[in-house]
Design a protein around this motif. Structure first.
Motif, PDB file in Angstrom:
ATOM      1  N   THR A 139       0.791  -1.231   0.000  1.00 45.50           N
ATOM      2  CA  THR A 139       0.000   0.000   0.000  1.00 45.50           C
ATOM      3  C   THR A 139       0.825   1.283   0.000  1.00 45.50           C
ATOM      4  O   THR A 139       0.431   2.276  -0.605  1.00 45.50           O
ATOM      5  N   GLU A 140       1.996   1.282   0.677  1.00 41.70           N
ATOM      6  CA  GLU A 140       2.721   2.547   0.782  1.00 41.70           C
ATOM      7  C   GLU A 140       4.147   2.328   1.283  1.00 41.70           C
ATOM      8  O   GLU A 140       4.473   1.272   1.832  1.00 41.70           O
ATOM      9  N   PHE A 141       4.986   3.351   1.061  1.00 39.78           N
ATOM     10  CA  PHE A 141       6.320   3.413   1.647  1.00 39.78           C
ATOM     11  C   PHE A 141       6.192   4.147   2.973  1.00 39.78           C
ATOM     12  O   PHE A 141       5.914   5.348   3.005  1.00 39.78           O
ATOM     13  N   GLY A 142       6.364   3.424   4.063  1.00 36.45           N
ATOM     14  CA  GLY A 142       6.277   4.046   5.372  1.00 36.45           C
ATOM     15  C   GLY A 142       7.584   4.674   5.800  1.00 36.45           C
ATOM     16  O   GLY A 142       8.582   4.656   5.063  1.00 36.45           O
ATOM     17  N   ASP A 143       7.598   5.255   6.996  1.00 36.43           N
ATOM     18  CA  ASP A 143       8.811   5.907   7.507  1.00 36.43           C
ATOM     19  C   ASP A 143       9.952   4.910   7.684  1.00 36.43           C
ATOM     20  O   ASP A 143      11.105   5.216   7.374  1.00 36.43           O
ATOM     21  N   SER A 144       9.642   3.728   8.160  1.00 35.46           N
ATOM     22  CA  SER A 144      10.690   2.733   8.393  1.00 35.46           C
ATOM     23  C   SER A 144      10.323   1.371   7.840  1.00 35.46           C
ATOM     24  O   SER A 144      10.982   0.380   8.136  1.00 35.46           O
ATOM     25  N   SER A 145       9.265   1.287   7.041  1.00 40.18           N
ATOM     26  CA  SER A 145       8.837  -0.004   6.506  1.00 40.18           C
ATOM     27  C   SER A 145       8.035   0.186   5.224  1.00 40.18           C
ATOM     28  O   SER A 145       7.537   1.282   4.941  1.00 40.18           O
ATOM     29  N   ILE A 146       7.922  -0.883   4.468  1.00 38.63           N
ATOM     30  CA  ILE A 146       6.994  -0.943   3.337  1.00 38.63           C
ATOM     31  C   ILE A 146       5.750  -1.667   3.844  1.00 38.63           C
ATOM     32  O   ILE A 146       5.826  -2.804   4.319  1.00 38.63           O
ATOM     33  N   ASN A 147       4.616  -1.007   3.750  1.00 36.49           N
ATOM     34  CA  ASN A 147       3.400  -1.521   4.362  1.00 36.49           C
ATOM     35  C   ASN A 147       2.559  -2.311   3.358  1.00 36.49           C
ATOM     36  O   ASN A 147       2.457  -1.935   2.188  1.00 36.49           O
ATOM     37  N   LEU A 148       1.998  -3.397   3.817  1.00 40.52           N
ATOM     38  CA  LEU A 148       1.104  -4.193   2.988  1.00 40.52           C
ATOM     39  C   LEU A 148      -0.198  -4.447   3.726  1.00 40.52           C
ATOM     40  O   LEU A 148      -0.253  -4.390   4.963  1.00 40.52           O
ATOM     41  N   SER A 149      -1.250  -4.709   2.958  1.00 39.20           N
ATOM     42  CA  SER A 149      -2.581  -4.931   3.524  1.00 39.20           C
ATOM     43  C   SER A 149      -3.059  -6.334   3.172  1.00 39.20           C
ATOM     44  O   SER A 149      -2.914  -6.777   2.031  1.00 39.20           O
ATOM     45  N   ILE A 150      -3.596  -7.030   4.155  1.00 34.84           N
ATOM     46  CA  ILE A 150      -4.157  -8.367   3.961  1.00 34.84           C
ATOM     47  C   ILE A 150      -5.662  -8.267   4.159  1.00 34.84           C
ATOM     48  O   ILE A 150      -6.125  -7.804   5.212  1.00 34.84           O
ATOM     49  N   ARG A 151      -6.427  -8.682   3.159  1.00 27.88           N
ATOM     50  CA  ARG A 151      -7.881  -8.617   3.239  1.00 27.88           C
ATOM     51  C   ARG A 151      -8.445 -10.032   3.201  1.00 27.88           C
ATOM     52  O   ARG A 151      -8.210 -10.779   2.254  1.00 27.88           O
ATOM     53  N   MET A 152      -9.207 -10.377   4.245  1.00 31.49           N
ATOM     54  CA  MET A 152      -9.750 -11.726   4.378  1.00 31.49           C
ATOM     55  C   MET A 152     -11.253 -11.635   4.633  1.00 31.49           C
ATOM     56  O   MET A 152     -11.704 -10.871   5.485  1.00 31.49           O
ATOM     57  N   TRP A 153     -12.019 -12.433   3.880  1.00 35.50           N
ATOM     58  CA  TRP A 153     -13.465 -12.471   4.058  1.00 35.50           C
ATOM     59  C   TRP A 153     -13.832 -13.608   5.010  1.00 35.50           C
ATOM     60  O   TRP A 153     -13.374 -14.743   4.850  1.00 35.50           O
ATOM     61  N   ILE A 154     -14.682 -13.282   5.999  1.00 36.68           N
ATOM     62  CA  ILE A 154     -15.100 -14.244   7.020  1.00 36.68           C
ATOM     63  C   ILE A 154     -16.529 -14.674   6.710  1.00 36.68           C
ATOM     64  O   ILE A 154     -17.374 -13.849   6.343  1.00 36.68           O
TER      65      ILE A 154
ATOM     66  N   ALA B  81      10.194 -17.528  10.644  1.00 33.41           N
ATOM     67  CA  ALA B  81      10.781 -18.710  10.013  1.00 33.41           C
ATOM     68  C   ALA B  81      11.521 -18.369   8.728  1.00 33.41           C
ATOM     69  O   ALA B  81      12.413 -19.115   8.311  1.00 33.41           O
ATOM     70  N   ASN B  82      11.170 -17.257   8.084  1.00 26.13           N
ATOM     71  CA  ASN B  82      11.777 -16.907   6.802  1.00 26.13           C
ATOM     72  C   ASN B  82      12.631 -15.640   6.894  1.00 26.13           C
ATOM     73  O   ASN B  82      12.932 -15.028   5.858  1.00 26.13           O
ATOM     74  N   ASP B  83      13.014 -15.249   8.104  1.00 26.22           N
ATOM     75  CA  ASP B  83      13.891 -14.097   8.325  1.00 26.22           C
ATOM     76  C   ASP B  83      13.346 -12.814   7.696  1.00 26.22           C
ATOM     77  O   ASP B  83      14.085 -12.010   7.128  1.00 26.22           O
ATOM     78  N   ILE B  84      12.050 -12.640   7.762  1.00 27.69           N
ATOM     79  CA  ILE B  84      11.427 -11.387   7.312  1.00 27.69           C
ATOM     80  C   ILE B  84      11.252 -10.499   8.540  1.00 27.69           C
ATOM     81  O   ILE B  84      10.684 -10.925   9.546  1.00 27.69           O
ATOM     82  N   MET B  85      11.745  -9.294   8.441  1.00 29.38           N
ATOM     83  CA  MET B  85      11.767  -8.425   9.615  1.00 29.38           C
ATOM     84  C   MET B  85      10.595  -7.437   9.588  1.00 29.38           C
ATOM     85  O   MET B  85      10.330  -6.798   8.563  1.00 29.38           O
ATOM     86  N   ILE B  86       9.921  -7.374  10.727  1.00 27.45           N
ATOM     87  CA  ILE B  86       8.925  -6.318  10.940  1.00 27.45           C
ATOM     88  C   ILE B  86       9.632  -5.226  11.719  1.00 27.45           C
ATOM     89  O   ILE B  86       9.875  -5.358  12.924  1.00 27.45           O
ATOM     90  N   PRO B  87      10.034  -4.136  11.060  1.00 28.74           N
ATOM     91  CA  PRO B  87      10.918  -3.156  11.712  1.00 28.74           C
ATOM     92  C   PRO B  87      10.198  -2.359  12.790  1.00 28.74           C
ATOM     93  O   PRO B  87       8.996  -2.099  12.721  1.00 28.74           O
ATOM     94  N   PHE B  88      10.971  -1.981  13.800  1.00 28.07           N
ATOM     95  CA  PHE B  88      10.486  -1.048  14.798  1.00 28.07           C
ATOM     96  C   PHE B  88      10.541   0.364  14.221  1.00 28.07           C
ATOM     97  O   PHE B  88      11.335   0.642  13.324  1.00 28.07           O
TER      98      PHE B  88
END
Length: 302
Positions: free
Chosen positions: A225-240, A265-272
């Protein structure tokens, strides 16, 4: 004036009244018959009106109100007819004029109540919400517990009962989550600028797509969705596949746990969040350039 004259006047007056009563007696009998028959007809018409409105509206309160209004109108017609038979036309005119003035005064005095009442009638016929629906009206979200002619009761997810006037319900947007019998959960997460975005997208999708309570007919979508200050943000949409709040919260919690486990498990970092601290008023200076001072004497770097 002597007693004989007074007696004669009283006798004459009584005779006149008796004569008028005798002349009016046929009208009294007819009016009594009309009154009795009119009451029976009014009850019969009320029963028919209630049966007819019940085929259109399932709201018993509204049905009873409508049939009562029809009954009151019929009784009014019967009473005015009786007064006309008794040659009391002036009384009929006075009653109608008084009723008009009284109705106008009541309309101004109780305009909010009337607005809520009329809105309740429109809601009962249009049925934008039903008992048991998950809705959001103004700032309140919850389950509809009751729909009355004056107000609507909503039980929020915090367990509070909120009573909203029907005027506010009718005049404001209504978000009804029950109409399509499913809800969408949106989750936003950020990943490091150094991660492979294609890999992140696929791992995120694989982590959440098998959650049990998700709809089988709607796919999970993951997009950035966007380039954040310290991360690239993504959106997950799930229908219940339900509108219940407990399931909605459960899916969100399960999705967060699965995504966190998959990223670890895949060394993907969620930055602070990254913060830069400037020391000094103009532009700031490096922390290493500030002498460390203990007591009254600065400590030399050598």
């Amino acid at each position: 004036m002597d007693i004989a004259t007074i007696t004669e006047l009283i006798t004459t007056k009584l005779m006149d009244w008796a004569e008028a009563l005798i002349k009016l007696l046929p009208n009294i009998i007819v009016s009594a018959v009309v009154l009795v028959i009119g009451f029976y007809i009014a009850k019969f018409v009320r029963k028919i009106a209630k049966n007819l409105i019940s085929k259109v509206s399932p709201n018993h309160t509204l049905n009873n109100l409508f049939s009562s209004i029809v009954y009151a109108v019929m009784i009014g017609i019967v009473l005015f007819t009786v007064l006309s038979i008794l040659n009391l036309d002036k009384a009929v005119t006075s009653i109608l004029a008084g009723a008009g003035i009284l109705g106008l005064g009541l309309a101004f005095a109780f305009q909010d109540i009337a607005a809520n009442f009329i809105s309740g009638i429109f809601i009962s016929f249009r049925k934008p919400i039903r008992i048991g629906d998950i809705v959001q009206i103004k700032d309140y979200m919850g389950k509809v517990k009751g729909i009355n002619l004056r107000d609507t009761e909503i039980e929020t997810f915090q367990g509070k009962i909120v009573i909203i006037p029907n005027k506010d319900v009718f005049q404001n947007p209504i978000e009804n989550y029950t109409l399509i019998n499913k809800r969408r959960f949106d989750l936003t997460v950020g990943v490091s600028y150094g991660d492979d975005l294609d890999k992140v997208q696929q791992i995120t999708l694989n982590a959440v797509k098998d959650i049990e309570m998700l709809s089988k007919t709607d796919e999970v979508s993951v997009f950035f969705t966007e380039f954040g200050d310290s991360s690239i943000n993504l959106s997950i949409r799930m229908w219940i596949n339900t509108t219940e709040q407990s399931t909605f919260n459960l899916v969100g919690s399960e999705a967060i746990k699965r995504i966190k486990k998959a990223y670890d498990a895949n060394d993907i970092m969620i930055p602070f969040p990254i913060r830069t601290l400037d020391f000094g008023i103009k532009g700031g200076v490096s922390l290493s350039e500030i002498p460390l001072q203990m007591g009254s004497e600065p400590i030399s770097e050598n």
